[in-house]
Design a protein around this motif. Structure first.
Motif, PDB file in Angstrom:
ATOM      1  N   ALA A  42       6.356   4.616 -17.494  1.00 46.68           N
ATOM      2  CA  ALA A  42       6.847   3.264 -17.184  1.00 46.68           C
ATOM      3  C   ALA A  42       6.552   2.928 -15.728  1.00 46.68           C
ATOM      4  O   ALA A  42       6.166   1.801 -15.394  1.00 46.68           O
ATOM      5  CB  ALA A  42       8.340   3.172 -17.455  1.00 46.68           C
ATOM      6  N   VAL A  43       6.713   3.929 -14.904  1.00 51.97           N
ATOM      7  CA  VAL A  43       6.425   3.728 -13.487  1.00 51.97           C
ATOM      8  C   VAL A  43       4.950   3.429 -13.284  1.00 51.97           C
ATOM      9  O   VAL A  43       4.575   2.553 -12.499  1.00 51.97           O
ATOM     10  CB  VAL A  43       6.865   4.959 -12.674  1.00 51.97           C
ATOM     11  CG1 VAL A  43       6.460   4.803 -11.210  1.00 51.97           C
ATOM     12  CG2 VAL A  43       8.364   5.151 -12.777  1.00 51.97           C
ATOM     13  N   VAL A  44       4.108   4.134 -14.068  1.00 56.02           N
ATOM     14  CA  VAL A  44       2.667   3.898 -13.949  1.00 56.02           C
ATOM     15  C   VAL A  44       2.332   2.454 -14.277  1.00 56.02           C
ATOM     16  O   VAL A  44       1.567   1.796 -13.566  1.00 56.02           O
ATOM     17  CB  VAL A  44       1.890   4.848 -14.896  1.00 56.02           C
ATOM     18  CG1 VAL A  44       0.404   4.496 -14.905  1.00 56.02           C
ATOM     19  CG2 VAL A  44       2.074   6.283 -14.471  1.00 56.02           C
ATOM     20  N   GLU A  49       0.829  -1.204   0.000  1.00 56.82           N
ATOM     21  CA  GLU A  49       0.000   0.000   0.000  1.00 56.82           C
ATOM     22  C   GLU A  49       0.866   1.258   0.000  1.00 56.82           C
ATOM     23  O   GLU A  49       0.538   2.255  -0.654  1.00 56.82           O
ATOM     24  CB  GLU A  49      -0.948  -0.003   1.200  1.00 56.82           C
ATOM     25  CG  GLU A  49      -2.265  -0.682   0.850  1.00 56.82           C
ATOM     26  CD  GLU A  49      -3.206  -0.791   2.031  1.00 56.82           C
ATOM     27  OE1 GLU A  49      -2.826  -0.326   3.133  1.00 56.82           O
ATOM     28  OE2 GLU A  49      -4.292  -1.339   1.848  1.00 56.82           O
ATOM     29  N   ASN A  50       1.971   1.188   0.726  1.00 58.12           N
ATOM     30  CA  ASN A  50       2.913   2.302   0.691  1.00 58.12           C
ATOM     31  C   ASN A  50       3.448   2.518  -0.714  1.00 58.12           C
ATOM     32  O   ASN A  50       3.547   3.651  -1.187  1.00 58.12           O
ATOM     33  CB  ASN A  50       4.079   2.041   1.639  1.00 58.12           C
ATOM     34  CG  ASN A  50       3.702   2.342   3.070  1.00 58.12           C
ATOM     35  OD1 ASN A  50       2.712   3.031   3.303  1.00 58.12           O
ATOM     36  ND2 ASN A  50       4.470   1.832   4.012  1.00 58.12           N
ATOM     37  N   ASP A  51       3.765   1.363  -1.359  1.00 53.00           N
ATOM     38  CA  ASP A  51       4.262   1.439  -2.738  1.00 53.00           C
ATOM     39  C   ASP A  51       3.245   2.126  -3.633  1.00 53.00           C
ATOM     40  O   ASP A  51       3.589   2.950  -4.480  1.00 53.00           O
ATOM     41  CB  ASP A  51       4.548   0.034  -3.286  1.00 53.00           C
ATOM     42  CG  ASP A  51       5.857  -0.501  -2.762  1.00 53.00           C
ATOM     43  OD1 ASP A  51       6.529   0.260  -2.035  1.00 53.00           O
ATOM     44  OD2 ASP A  51       6.194  -1.656  -3.071  1.00 53.00           O
ATOM     45  N   ILE A  52       1.970   1.756  -3.440  1.00 52.82           N
ATOM     46  CA  ILE A  52       0.918   2.336  -4.282  1.00 52.82           C
ATOM     47  C   ILE A  52       0.921   3.861  -4.151  1.00 52.82           C
ATOM     48  O   ILE A  52       0.934   4.587  -5.148  1.00 52.82           O
ATOM     49  CB  ILE A  52      -0.461   1.772  -3.890  1.00 52.82           C
ATOM     50  CG1 ILE A  52      -0.554   0.294  -4.287  1.00 52.82           C
ATOM     51  CG2 ILE A  52      -1.579   2.556  -4.571  1.00 52.82           C
ATOM     52  CD1 ILE A  52      -1.776  -0.403  -3.759  1.00 52.82           C
ATOM     53  N   SER A  53       0.939   4.341  -2.940  1.00 48.79           N
ATOM     54  CA  SER A  53       0.882   5.794  -2.768  1.00 48.79           C
ATOM     55  C   SER A  53       2.142   6.446  -3.342  1.00 48.79           C
ATOM     56  O   SER A  53       2.081   7.515  -3.945  1.00 48.79           O
ATOM     57  CB  SER A  53       0.709   6.153  -1.294  1.00 48.79           C
ATOM     58  OG  SER A  53       1.746   5.580  -0.545  1.00 48.79           O
ATOM     59  N   PHE A  54       3.260   5.735  -3.209  1.00 49.57           N
ATOM     60  CA  PHE A  54       4.496   6.272  -3.779  1.00 49.57           C
ATOM     61  C   PHE A  54       4.386   6.366  -5.295  1.00 49.57           C
ATOM     62  O   PHE A  54       4.697   7.395  -5.896  1.00 49.57           O
ATOM     63  CB  PHE A  54       5.668   5.365  -3.386  1.00 49.57           C
ATOM     64  CG  PHE A  54       6.955   5.697  -4.083  1.00 49.57           C
ATOM     65  CD1 PHE A  54       7.669   6.843  -3.749  1.00 49.57           C
ATOM     66  CD2 PHE A  54       7.455   4.872  -5.088  1.00 49.57           C
ATOM     67  CE1 PHE A  54       8.858   7.144  -4.387  1.00 49.57           C
ATOM     68  CE2 PHE A  54       8.633   5.170  -5.728  1.00 49.57           C
ATOM     69  CZ  PHE A  54       9.338   6.301  -5.376  1.00 49.57           C
ATOM     70  N   PHE A  55       3.870   5.271  -5.917  1.00 48.43           N
ATOM     71  CA  PHE A  55       3.742   5.254  -7.374  1.00 48.43           C
ATOM     72  C   PHE A  55       2.744   6.301  -7.848  1.00 48.43           C
ATOM     73  O   PHE A  55       2.907   6.911  -8.897  1.00 48.43           O
ATOM     74  CB  PHE A  55       3.308   3.862  -7.857  1.00 48.43           C
ATOM     75  CG  PHE A  55       4.432   2.864  -7.833  1.00 48.43           C
ATOM     76  CD1 PHE A  55       5.705   3.230  -8.238  1.00 48.43           C
ATOM     77  CD2 PHE A  55       4.204   1.569  -7.409  1.00 48.43           C
ATOM     78  CE1 PHE A  55       6.722   2.304  -8.222  1.00 48.43           C
ATOM     79  CE2 PHE A  55       5.239   0.646  -7.387  1.00 48.43           C
ATOM     80  CZ  PHE A  55       6.498   1.012  -7.797  1.00 48.43           C
ATOM     81  N   MET A  58       3.441   0.163 -11.627  1.00 44.88           N
ATOM     82  CA  MET A  58       2.567   0.383 -10.480  1.00 44.88           C
ATOM     83  C   MET A  58       1.264  -0.384 -10.642  1.00 44.88           C
ATOM     84  O   MET A  58       0.815  -1.072  -9.727  1.00 44.88           O
ATOM     85  CB  MET A  58       2.272   1.878 -10.358  1.00 44.88           C
ATOM     86  CG  MET A  58       1.302   2.216  -9.265  1.00 44.88           C
ATOM     87  SD  MET A  58       0.699   3.906  -9.443  1.00 44.88           S
ATOM     88  CE  MET A  58      -0.666   3.648 -10.538  1.00 44.88           C
ATOM     89  N   LEU A  59       0.681  -0.300 -11.858  1.00 44.77           N
ATOM     90  CA  LEU A  59      -0.585  -0.981 -12.084  1.00 44.77           C
ATOM     91  C   LEU A  59      -0.438  -2.487 -11.900  1.00 44.77           C
ATOM     92  O   LEU A  59      -1.277  -3.139 -11.290  1.00 44.77           O
ATOM     93  CB  LEU A  59      -1.113  -0.673 -13.494  1.00 44.77           C
ATOM     94  CG  LEU A  59      -1.760   0.707 -13.649  1.00 44.77           C
ATOM     95  CD1 LEU A  59      -2.122   0.967 -15.098  1.00 44.77           C
ATOM     96  CD2 LEU A  59      -2.992   0.823 -12.760  1.00 44.77           C
ATOM     97  N   ARG A  60       0.691  -3.017 -12.422  1.00 49.41           N
ATOM     98  CA  ARG A  60       0.929  -4.460 -12.262  1.00 49.41           C
ATOM     99  C   ARG A  60       1.034  -4.828 -10.790  1.00 49.41           C
ATOM    100  O   ARG A  60       0.439  -5.795 -10.332  1.00 49.41           O
ATOM    101  CB  ARG A  60       2.214  -4.858 -12.999  1.00 49.41           C
ATOM    102  CG  ARG A  60       1.996  -5.274 -14.436  1.00 49.41           C
ATOM    103  CD  ARG A  60       3.115  -6.190 -14.896  1.00 49.41           C
ATOM    104  NE  ARG A  60       4.443  -5.650 -14.630  1.00 49.41           N
ATOM    105  CZ  ARG A  60       5.058  -4.781 -15.443  1.00 49.41           C
ATOM    106  NH1 ARG A  60       4.453  -4.341 -16.531  1.00 49.41           N
ATOM    107  NH2 ARG A  60       6.269  -4.346 -15.156  1.00 49.41           N
TER     108      ARG A  60
END
Lengths: 232, 116
Positions: A80-82, A65-71, A85-87
């Protein structure tokens, strides 16, 4: 004769012992069959392992979840990050139980056929939990009971005359949809003195069915941590 | 040796016929009482084979041991001391000792029978 007199008394006491033995076996059967201490120990170990695994997964969810907010913050600047992130979000949702899943596995149906007013599930509601526990130990990847997805905060508890799962009332028949390695799951629940044996000794009708394609629906609630905050 | 066995069989059948049901919370006390009862019977059989059988000692021992064992287990539960271990240990050990002596006496009798 002194000798035979003694034997008659011993025989009378033996009658009492016979009655005691039968009473004892009857009440042990009422308790829900014999659970050997080894089995109890084994289940305790499994339970502890589950607890540790649960803690680890919960930590995983928090990091993701932290990763999600970071992304999400990065999204505006880098495509590319998006994508990544989606994956990651999708994978995390799969693991947390927020997507419908499909795969090979088993369907376990628990029912009580007699209409004598007795409800074995009410008397032994814990058996459902034990079954979930066994399935998780056997590597089940997704479990639902009567369509209710079992996630790490799901409760299975007796509430009045119903069994609450994910806060919703359920009564028998209970259908477990389980995705995982079919043979491992089957042998885990069919083990001698295992969970299905215990259920059958509690008058529960058990049916296990293999299937190549089982659908497990997603969890329909939301998880909001009010008190737990990730440590940064 | 056959009469006690017959009694046991009658008892088991009576137990199935009679509608006695023990509350499940008393199973642990019942198991200790059962062990004490078995110990008494083995003691009785041994005394019988040794021609030292006294019906007063046997009957009082049976009821006394059974009740005390069940009571100690109950008291232990209330006090948080697993006293039933003591009962199981004592009666279990004696059960095996008595059986060993019964076996020896029986074997001796058999040997004497086949010598003559």
């Amino acid at each position: 004769m002194n000798k035979s007199k003694g034997r008659v008394e011993i025989a009378m006491i033996c009658i009492i012992i016979g009655i005691m033995i039968v009473m004892q076996t009857k009440s042990i059967n009422n308790l829900g069959g014999l659970v050997t201490t080894q089995r109890a120990d084994q289940m305790l170990i499994e339970l502890n392992q589950m607890k540790r695994e649960n803690d680890r997964l919960q930590n995983n969810v928090i990091t993701l979840e932290n990763d999600i907010s970071f992304f999400e913050n990065e999204a505006s600047s880098n495509n590319a990050v998006v994508e990544k992130m989606l994956r990651d979000v999708d994978a995390a949702k799969d693991q947390a139980g927020f997507t419908d899943l499909e795969g090979p596995g088993i369907i376990i149906t628990l029912d009580y056929k007699d209409s004598d007013g007795y409800d074995p599930f009410q008397a032994n509601s814990v058996l459902l939990l034990f079954l979930v526990n066994e399935l998780n130990a056997a590597g089940a990847e997704a479990i639902s009971i009567n369509g209710e997805r079992i996630i790490n905060s799901s409760e299975i508890r007796l509430a009045g005359s119903h069994i609450n799962i994910n806060g919703k009332k359920n009564s028998y028949p209970y259908t477990f949809n389980v995705i995982g390695n079919t043979s491992t799951l089957k042998s885990a629940v069919n083990m001698r003195d295992g969970i299905l044996d215990i259920m059958e000794s509690n008058y529960i009708n058990v049916e296990v069915e293999e299937s190549e394609k089982i659908t497990v629906f997603k969890y329909n609630g939301t998880i909001n941590f009010k008190y737990a905050k990730p440590i940064k | 040796m056959l009469i006690p066995l017959l009694g046991l069989i009658i008892g088991v059948m009576l137990g199935f016929v009679l509608p006695i049901d023990l509350p499940t919370s008393y199973t642990s006390y019942m198991s200790v009482a059962l062990l004490a009862a078995l110990d008494s019977v083995f003691g009785g059989v041994r005394a019988d084979l040794e021609h030292k059988f006294d019906s007063h000692i046997f009957i009082s021992g049976f009821f006394g041991n059974t009740l005390i064992a069940a009571f100690l287990a109950y008291l232990g539960d209330r006090l948080g001391i697993p006293l039933y271990y003591a009962a199981i240990f004592t009666f279990g050990t004696r059960l095996f000792q008595n059986f060993a002596i019964i076996r020896r006496i029986a074997l001796n009798k058999l040997q004497e029978k086949y010598k003559h």
